[in-house]
Design a protein around this motif. Structure first.
Motif, mmCIF file in Angstrom:
data_model
loop_
_atom_site.group_PDB
_atom_site.id
_atom_site.type_symbol
_atom_site.label_atom_id
_atom_site.label_comp_id
_atom_site.label_asym_id
_atom_site.label_seq_id
_atom_site.Cartn_x
_atom_site.Cartn_y
_atom_site.Cartn_z
ATOM 1 N N PRO A 1 -95.785 77.715 -49.292
ATOM 2 C CA PRO A 1 -96.829 76.682 -49.252
ATOM 3 C C PRO A 1 -96.370 75.402 -49.961
ATOM 4 C CG PRO A 1 -97.668 78.746 -50.188
ATOM 5 C CD PRO A 1 -96.200 78.899 -50.046
ATOM 6 N N LEU A 2 -96.901 74.274 -49.525
ATOM 7 C CA LEU A 2 -96.515 72.985 -50.097
ATOM 8 C C LEU A 2 -96.731 72.915 -51.608
ATOM 9 C CD1 LEU A 2 -97.613 70.318 -47.455
ATOM 10 C CD2 LEU A 2 -95.305 71.056 -48.055
ATOM 11 N N ALA A 3 -97.772 73.534 -52.108
ATOM 12 C CA ALA A 3 -98.026 73.500 -53.547
ATOM 13 C C ALA A 3 -96.874 74.151 -54.309
ATOM 14 C CB ALA A 3 -99.341 74.199 -53.881
ATOM 15 N N ARG A 4 -96.344 75.258 -53.784
ATOM 16 C CA ARG A 4 -95.204 75.931 -54.435
ATOM 17 C C ARG A 4 -93.933 75.103 -54.291
ATOM 18 N NH1 ARG A 4 -94.302 80.001 -57.066
ATOM 19 N NH2 ARG A 4 -93.397 81.523 -55.687
ATOM 20 N N ILE A 5 -93.792 74.423 -53.163
ATOM 21 C CA ILE A 5 -92.626 73.559 -52.964
ATOM 22 C C ILE A 5 -92.669 72.407 -53.967
ATOM 23 C CG2 ILE A 5 -91.461 71.999 -51.358
ATOM 24 C CD1 ILE A 5 -92.577 73.814 -49.076
ATOM 25 N N ARG A 6 -93.843 71.826 -54.137
ATOM 26 C CA ARG A 6 -93.999 70.727 -55.103
ATOM 27 C C ARG A 6 -93.643 71.203 -56.514
ATOM 28 N NH1 ARG A 6 -98.639 68.920 -53.810
ATOM 29 N NH2 ARG A 6 -99.793 70.491 -54.939
ATOM 30 N N THR A 7 -94.134 72.375 -56.890
ATOM 31 C CA THR A 7 -93.819 72.929 -58.207
ATOM 32 C C THR A 7 -92.308 73.120 -58.363
ATOM 33 O OG1 THR A 7 -95.959 74.046 -58.292
ATOM 34 C CG2 THR A 7 -94.246 74.883 -59.760
ATOM 35 N N ALA A 8 -91.669 73.611 -57.306
ATOM 36 C CA ALA A 8 -90.221 73.809 -57.352
ATOM 37 C C ALA A 8 -89.499 72.479 -57.540
ATOM 38 C CB ALA A 8 -89.744 74.489 -56.075
ATOM 39 N N LEU A 9 -89.908 71.464 -56.798
ATOM 40 C CA LEU A 9 -89.262 70.154 -56.911
ATOM 41 C C LEU A 9 -89.518 69.533 -58.279
ATOM 42 C CD1 LEU A 9 -89.946 68.744 -53.336
ATOM 43 C CD2 LEU A 9 -87.717 69.387 -54.298
ATOM 44 N N GLU A 10 -90.704 69.746 -58.811
ATOM 45 C CA GLU A 10 -91.024 69.212 -60.142
ATOM 46 C C GLU A 10 -90.220 69.902 -61.240
ATOM 47 O OE1 GLU A 10 -95.251 69.767 -60.285
ATOM 48 O OE2 GLU A 10 -95.667 67.880 -59.243
ATOM 49 N N SER A 11 -89.753 71.112 -60.973
ATOM 50 C CA SER A 11 -88.994 71.851 -61.985
ATOM 51 C C SER A 11 -87.566 71.336 -62.128
ATOM 52 C CB SER A 11 -88.976 73.344 -61.643
ATOM 53 O OG SER A 11 -88.070 73.602 -60.571
ATOM 54 N N LEU A 12 -87.136 70.509 -61.209
ATOM 55 C CA LEU A 12 -85.773 69.985 -61.272
ATOM 56 C C LEU A 12 -85.693 68.863 -62.305
ATOM 57 C CD1 LEU A 12 -85.046 69.803 -57.449
ATOM 58 C CD2 LEU A 12 -84.418 71.612 -59.052
#
Length: 159
Positions: free
Chosen positions: A68-79
């Protein structure tokens, strides 16, 4: 002399859409969701860094495997510094998503295997309907298609 488009450091929204295969409206949506960023020119036009193409590829692949996009956003924010994902980042993030995907696969396999028991009539109150009424929980509410009935409506229909 004007620089060739591929040598420019920034890309327009049209160039990003063309190169990524993503519609301009989707790019705007991704930006509103915090998945990608742009800067605005003096004329209020969006300009994207070239590494945005890699972020979009990351988003598309992640969506394709069901993240889901919310999990993708969290992943990108973790970088760090919201940089573009590397091969190592993908390996780490995909390991974290593996158990979630395995659980979804198991659920889909159960649904597929139970589908043959469903006659697809839409009554939603079959005693054995494992898809819409597991363990016949709706029978406790009374007879008939419980999910299709609006409170009090069944009485008015008979009048």
């Amino acid at each position: 002399m004007a620089q060739e488009a591929w040598k420019r450091k920034e890309l327009t929204v049209g160039q990003v859409a063309e190169r990524s295969g993503v519609a301009v409206s989707a790019l705007h949506f991704y930006e509103r969701q915090g998945l990608i960023t742009s800067r605005r020119t003096a004329g209020n036009q969006r300009r994207y860094a070239r590494d945005t193409l890699r972020r979009i590829a990351f988003i598309k692949v992640s969506q394709r495997v069901g993240i889901p996009l919310a999990r993708i956003r969290t992943a990108l924010e973790s970088l760090p510094d919201e940089r573009t994902p590397t091969v190592e980042d993908w390996a780490r993030l995909s390991r974290g998503w593996r158990s979630e995907l395995d659980a979804r696969i198991e659920q889909l396999e159960r649904l597929r295997n139970d589908l043959s028991d469903c006659i697809g009539c839409g009554c939603l109150s079959l005693e054995r309907c494992v898809l819409s009424n597991p363990y016949d929980r709706l029978s406790e509410e009374g007879p008939g298609p419980r999910r299709l009935m609006v409170a009090g409506l069944e009485d008015r229909v008979e009048e």
